[in-house]
Enzyme design. Sequence first.
Site, PDB file in Angstrom:
ATOM      1  N   GLY A  67     -25.006   2.647   0.177  1.00 49.28           N
ATOM      2  CA  GLY A  67     -23.897   3.224  -0.578  1.00 49.28           C
ATOM      3  C   GLY A  67     -24.197   3.168  -2.062  1.00 49.28           C
ATOM      4  N   TYR A  68     -24.017   4.304  -2.748  1.00 52.19           N
ATOM      5  CA  TYR A  68     -24.306   4.320  -4.186  1.00 52.19           C
ATOM      6  C   TYR A  68     -23.167   4.955  -4.963  1.00 52.19           C
ATOM      7  CZ  TYR A  68     -27.762   3.133  -7.710  1.00 52.19           C
ATOM      8  OH  TYR A  68     -28.440   2.513  -8.746  1.00 52.19           O
ATOM      9  N   GLY A  69     -21.947   4.579  -4.576  1.00 53.19           N
ATOM     10  CA  GLY A  69     -20.786   4.932  -5.378  1.00 53.19           C
ATOM     11  C   GLY A  69     -20.624   3.902  -6.474  1.00 53.19           C
ATOM     12  N   ASN A  70     -19.394   3.705  -6.904  1.00 50.36           N
ATOM     13  CA  ASN A  70     -19.132   2.750  -7.984  1.00 50.36           C
ATOM     14  C   ASN A  70     -19.647   1.350  -7.644  1.00 50.36           C
ATOM     15  OD1 ASN A  70     -17.172   0.535  -9.117  1.00 50.36           O
ATOM     16  ND2 ASN A  70     -17.028   2.223 -10.558  1.00 50.36           N
ATOM     17  N   ALA A  71     -19.284   0.853  -6.465  1.00 49.61           N
ATOM     18  CA  ALA A  71     -19.663  -0.515  -6.091  1.00 49.61           C
ATOM     19  C   ALA A  71     -21.168  -0.650  -5.907  1.00 49.61           C
ATOM     20  CB  ALA A  71     -18.925  -0.932  -4.821  1.00 49.61           C
ATOM     21  N   GLY A  72     -21.785   0.315  -5.218  1.00 54.41           N
ATOM     22  CA  GLY A  72     -23.222   0.237  -4.970  1.00 54.41           C
ATOM     23  C   GLY A  72     -24.048   0.287  -6.239  1.00 54.41           C
ATOM     24  N   TYR A  73     -23.690   1.201  -7.139  1.00 56.91           N
ATOM     25  CA  TYR A  73     -24.417   1.317  -8.414  1.00 56.91           C
ATOM     26  C   TYR A  73     -24.309   0.035  -9.225  1.00 56.91           C
ATOM     27  CZ  TYR A  73     -24.682   2.153 -13.438  1.00 56.91           C
ATOM     28  OH  TYR A  73     -24.935   2.020 -14.782  1.00 56.91           O
TER      29      TYR A  73
ATOM     30  N   LYS B 225       0.859  -1.184   0.000  1.00 54.57           N
ATOM     31  CA  LYS B 225       0.000   0.000   0.000  1.00 54.57           C
ATOM     32  C   LYS B 225       0.889   1.226   0.000  1.00 54.57           C
ATOM     33  CE  LYS B 225      -3.975  -0.378   0.346  1.00 54.57           C
ATOM     34  NZ  LYS B 225      -5.135  -0.413  -0.593  1.00 54.57           N
TER      35      LYS B 225
END
Length: 421
Positions: free
Chosen positions: A220-226, A105
């Site tokens: 959550g509705y960012g990239n993963a949620g959408y 990381k």
Amino acid sequence: MVEIDPFEMAVQQLERAAQFMDISEEALEWLKRPMRIVEVSVPVEMDDGSVKVFTGFRVQHNWARGPTKGGIRWHPAETLSTVKALATWMTWKVAVVDLPYGGGKGGIIVDPKKLSEREQERLARSYIRAVYDVIGPWTDIPAPDVYTNPKIMAWMMDEYETIMRRKGPAFGVITGKPPGVGGIVARMDATARGAAFTIREAAKALGWDDLKGKTIAIQGYGNAGYYLHKIMSEEFGMKVVAVSDSKGGIYNPDGLPPADEVLKWKKEHGSVKDMPGTQNITNEELLELEVDILAPSAIEGVITKENADNVKAKIVAEVANGPVTPEADEILHEKGILQIPDFLCNAGGVTVSYFEWVQNINGFYWTVEETRKRLDDKMTKAFWDVFNTHKEKNIHMRDAAYVVAVSRVYEAMKHRGWVKK
């Protein structure tokens, strides 16, 4: 409330997992320490002609199984402890899905929102000049993370090529690049798609015939949620009854509008809230809905000892990092809820990054369909490796995932002769 140090938390989780496996004390002590910690100064010429010096890190936790792999974060509150913890967790994530990597990381203490695009490019290139001798296609392979993106990865790759004076592209040094410079299209929905495959397998583990008509709530509705909304409804026939973002959520027991319509509404109005044909709910209410599957896909620590007893889902798919606290883990386990732990559930992203690296190294690119089939195979096997360990040892799914991952790293260390037992 006293905040626990992130790296201390990572060490405690490793010590807990060690209780359920036969691992030597010397190996355990080694796994508690990153193998390499690099702190660098990152000078950047600002647009006004002044020079600012930022602090950057690169941590390589363990390379027993292969080159280290992990994102580069740009955040004003970045700390070395956080980077060490994330590198450690990355070791377990790549091991649980059986990728030939170790965990790494990187990070820079910076607020990227205060930088112009040209300043961001100079920061990216300066960071690579500072760490180029400890990264590489066979050494340590960075990727996007918090506030970094494919464009920034392309700048970093270009700077690495320039420094190394290669006569051809060095695409394999970094993943998460734009498709035109060695990236792959399938990366966009990889995290959600990987989660979807683990949800499908969890349903089989509970004896469900399929997911058609089953209900799911997504926080959550960012990239993963959408993408999870889109994939679960359009490809698996599920009824997505609730989604939310940081401002609140929407609910319809008969199913929400298609994912593309919800995303369009969010972009136009700044939130999914108030969408016609739905009722507004809070993020807290979403977690306690009567649904078959709950997918916390936003931030950490949303299911706690205070609300865990109110969770009614039969499966909790941890798409976000750390959405369930240790105390809540116990409660969900006692309630008989099947958890898909975060570093298994959201490993689709790093798995497809691995596919990108493989294709970069070989100079041969797969179709999207082939990439998705290989992702399906990886995630399916990983789920059953963990689930079977969970059943055999009668331990939590999270503990089982740690046992699978740590055992693989431990075996590699023994084969190399690093530890005798």
